[in-house]
Design a protein around this motif. Structure first.
Motif, PDB file in Angstrom:
ATOM      1  N   GLY A 178      -1.881  -2.963   3.960  1.00  0.00           N
ATOM      2  CA  GLY A 178      -0.746  -3.878   3.936  1.00  0.00           C
ATOM      3  C   GLY A 178      -1.183  -5.304   4.207  1.00  0.00           C
ATOM      4  O   GLY A 178      -1.765  -5.973   3.367  1.00  0.00           O
ATOM      5  N   GLY A 179      -0.912  -5.757   5.404  1.00  0.00           N
ATOM      6  CA  GLY A 179      -1.227  -7.131   5.792  1.00  0.00           C
ATOM      7  C   GLY A 179      -0.284  -7.515   6.905  1.00  0.00           C
ATOM      8  O   GLY A 179       0.717  -6.841   7.168  1.00  0.00           O
ATOM      9  N   ALA A 180      -0.581  -8.624   7.570  1.00  0.00           N
ATOM     10  CA  ALA A 180       0.235  -9.020   8.708  1.00  0.00           C
ATOM     11  C   ALA A 180       1.663  -9.344   8.301  1.00  0.00           C
ATOM     12  O   ALA A 180       2.616  -9.018   9.013  1.00  0.00           O
ATOM     13  CB  ALA A 180      -0.405 -10.216   9.411  1.00  0.00           C
ATOM     14  N   ASP A 181       1.837  -9.999   7.150  1.00  0.00           N
ATOM     15  CA  ASP A 181       3.196 -10.336   6.724  1.00  0.00           C
ATOM     16  C   ASP A 181       3.984  -9.090   6.364  1.00  0.00           C
ATOM     17  O   ASP A 181       5.170  -8.968   6.705  1.00  0.00           O
ATOM     18  CB  ASP A 181       3.166 -11.336   5.559  1.00  0.00           C
ATOM     19  N   LEU A 182       3.347  -8.110   5.701  1.00  0.00           N
ATOM     20  CA  LEU A 182       4.053  -6.881   5.352  1.00  0.00           C
ATOM     21  C   LEU A 182       4.388  -6.056   6.589  1.00  0.00           C
ATOM     22  O   LEU A 182       5.465  -5.452   6.672  1.00  0.00           O
ATOM     23  CB  LEU A 182       3.246  -6.056   4.351  1.00  0.00           C
ATOM     24  N   ALA A 183       3.486  -6.029   7.562  1.00  0.00           N
ATOM     25  CA  ALA A 183       3.779  -5.326   8.814  1.00  0.00           C
ATOM     26  C   ALA A 183       4.944  -5.990   9.534  1.00  0.00           C
ATOM     27  O   ALA A 183       5.826  -5.320  10.078  1.00  0.00           O
ATOM     28  CB  ALA A 183       2.538  -5.302   9.703  1.00  0.00           C
ATOM     29  N   ALA A 184       4.967  -7.320   9.527  1.00  0.00           N
ATOM     30  CA  ALA A 184       6.051  -8.048  10.185  1.00  0.00           C
ATOM     31  C   ALA A 184       7.388  -7.804   9.485  1.00  0.00           C
ATOM     32  O   ALA A 184       8.423  -7.614  10.144  1.00  0.00           O
ATOM     33  CB  ALA A 184       5.732  -9.538  10.217  1.00  0.00           C
ATOM     34  N   ILE A 185       7.387  -7.802   8.152  1.00  0.00           N
ATOM     35  CA  ILE A 185       8.633  -7.552   7.409  1.00  0.00           C
ATOM     36  C   ILE A 185       9.147  -6.148   7.706  1.00  0.00           C
ATOM     37  O   ILE A 185      10.357  -5.936   7.873  1.00  0.00           O
ATOM     38  CB  ILE A 185       8.416  -7.759   5.901  1.00  0.00           C
TER      39      ILE A 185
END
Length: 364
Positions: A245-252
């Motif tokens: 994923g990525g940090a932005d996807l984890a945050a979303i």
């Protein structure tokens, strides 16, 4: 060891109030406009009533656009039309009011919030309120390495939860959700392919700024290689976000789940938010009842995810700009549904006078 237990969300998230929705449906039958005459707006009004636990439904007075921003290392593989590490330019355009979502939001008097979770730029280049939730600079190249470390994945997820709490506490009554990323559609396609059990070619699209055939083939290869890394961790959604994923996807994903806990409705935008919604559904199966899909983006992975979520997009205008634009276009429709459900009068039943008792029929 992580103190974050995703299983808790299944207990914390309840569906919108079914009893209130039935009351809203019954009230709709008594309005002056005939049932069915407003099409899908009736369904939207009833959904909002259930989400608000209010009949009649309350107008949408405090919507907000929330955009999560991050760069993805996989963009360095030539899978995007934008240069790797350039998502900060998208953020600056939004902050300057020069992006499509900014223009639409300004016209509707809706505030826009940008949350930098993993931009590949110096944090001093952006306002403090944008960068205060940053987890790291960029994300790993998911076709050959993990996007995040375990601790970073949890921090990103918790950052999204914190933003959801901040919005709920501020009185936001509807969120227009989007992303500002370079390489994000490749990570999103990987997540959707992994969770839907499909091949890379089935989910790989050409992105918001369309790529040529050679870049599309590189993107397919990146999704294929990332899929091999994703399949062994499918049973752990946080590890899946950490891996591909990525940090932005984890945050979303954290934002979507905590918004459902806080009973805040959300309009999803494109393939990135759809991918995160699919991950969130695996965590808490009732969570999708709190989300709407703003529009059909044309990305094959988005269509796959929304079909799995059983969410039907409100619009199909061929908009591929991303960045929350499609979700923002749907906001007036949702507001219209709320206003109609709240303000249309209840019909007054026509009375038919009875014949006087004992009255004889007229003689010819």
């Amino acid at each position: 060891m992580s103190s974050l237990n995703l299983d808790d969300f299944s207990d914390l998230i309840e569906r919108p109030d079914g009893g209130v929705r039935r009351d809203a449906e019954e009230r709709r039958q008594r309005l002056s406009v005939p049932p069915g005459a407003l099409g899908r707006l009736d369904e939207l009004g009833e959904w909002l009533a259930a989400a608000q636990s209010s009949v009649p439904v309350k107008p949408i007075r405090h919507p907000r656009v929330v955009l999560f921003a991050g760069d993805h290392g996989v963009a360095g593989a030539g899978v995007s039309a934008r240069p790797a590490g350039s998502a900060h330019t998208l953020v600056r355009a939004v902050l300057a009011g020069e992006s499509p979502v900014s223009v639409l939001a300004r016209g509707s008097d809706v505030p826009v919030r940008v949350v930098d979770v993993a931009l590949d730029c110096d944090p001093d280049e952006l306002p403090d309120d944008v960068v205060r939730h940053r987890v790291r600079r960029g994300s790993g190249r998911i076709d050959i390495e993990d996007a995040l470390g375990a601790e970073e994945a949890e921090r990103a997820f918790r950052a999204g939860m914190a933003v959801a709490d901040e919005e709920a506490d501020a009185g936001t009554d509807l969120v227009v959700l989007g992303d500002l990323s370079v390489g994000g559609t490749t990570a999103a396609a990987t997540l959707i392919a992994a969770l839907c059990g499909t091949d890379a070619s089935v989910v790989t699209g050409r992105g918001g700024r369309p790529i040529d055939d050679l870049a599309w083939m590189r993107k397919c290869a990146a999704v294929r290689d990332a899929l091999r890394r994703a399949r062994p961790v499918l049973g752990d959604q946080l590890q899946l976000l950490q891996t591909v994923g990525g940090a932005d996807l984890a945050a979303i994903t954290g934002f979507l789940l905590q918004s459902a806990v806080r009973r805040t409705p959300v309009i999803l935008d494109g393939v990135v938010s759809a991918a995160c919604a699919l991950v969130a559904q695996r965590v808490a199966f009732r969570a999708p009842d709190w989300w709407l899909a703003g529009q059909r983006s044309g990305e094959p992975a988005q269509a796959k995810a929304l079909d799995r979520l059983a969410v039907d997009p409100l619009l199909d205008q061929g908009v591929t700009a991303g960045e929350g634009t499609g979700a923002m276009l749907a906001l007036p429709l949702v507001r219209a549904a709320a206003s109609l459900a709240a303000e249309l009068p209840v019909a007054v039943a026509e009375s038919v006078p009875d014949d006087p008792e004992g009255a004889a029929p007229d003689e010819e």
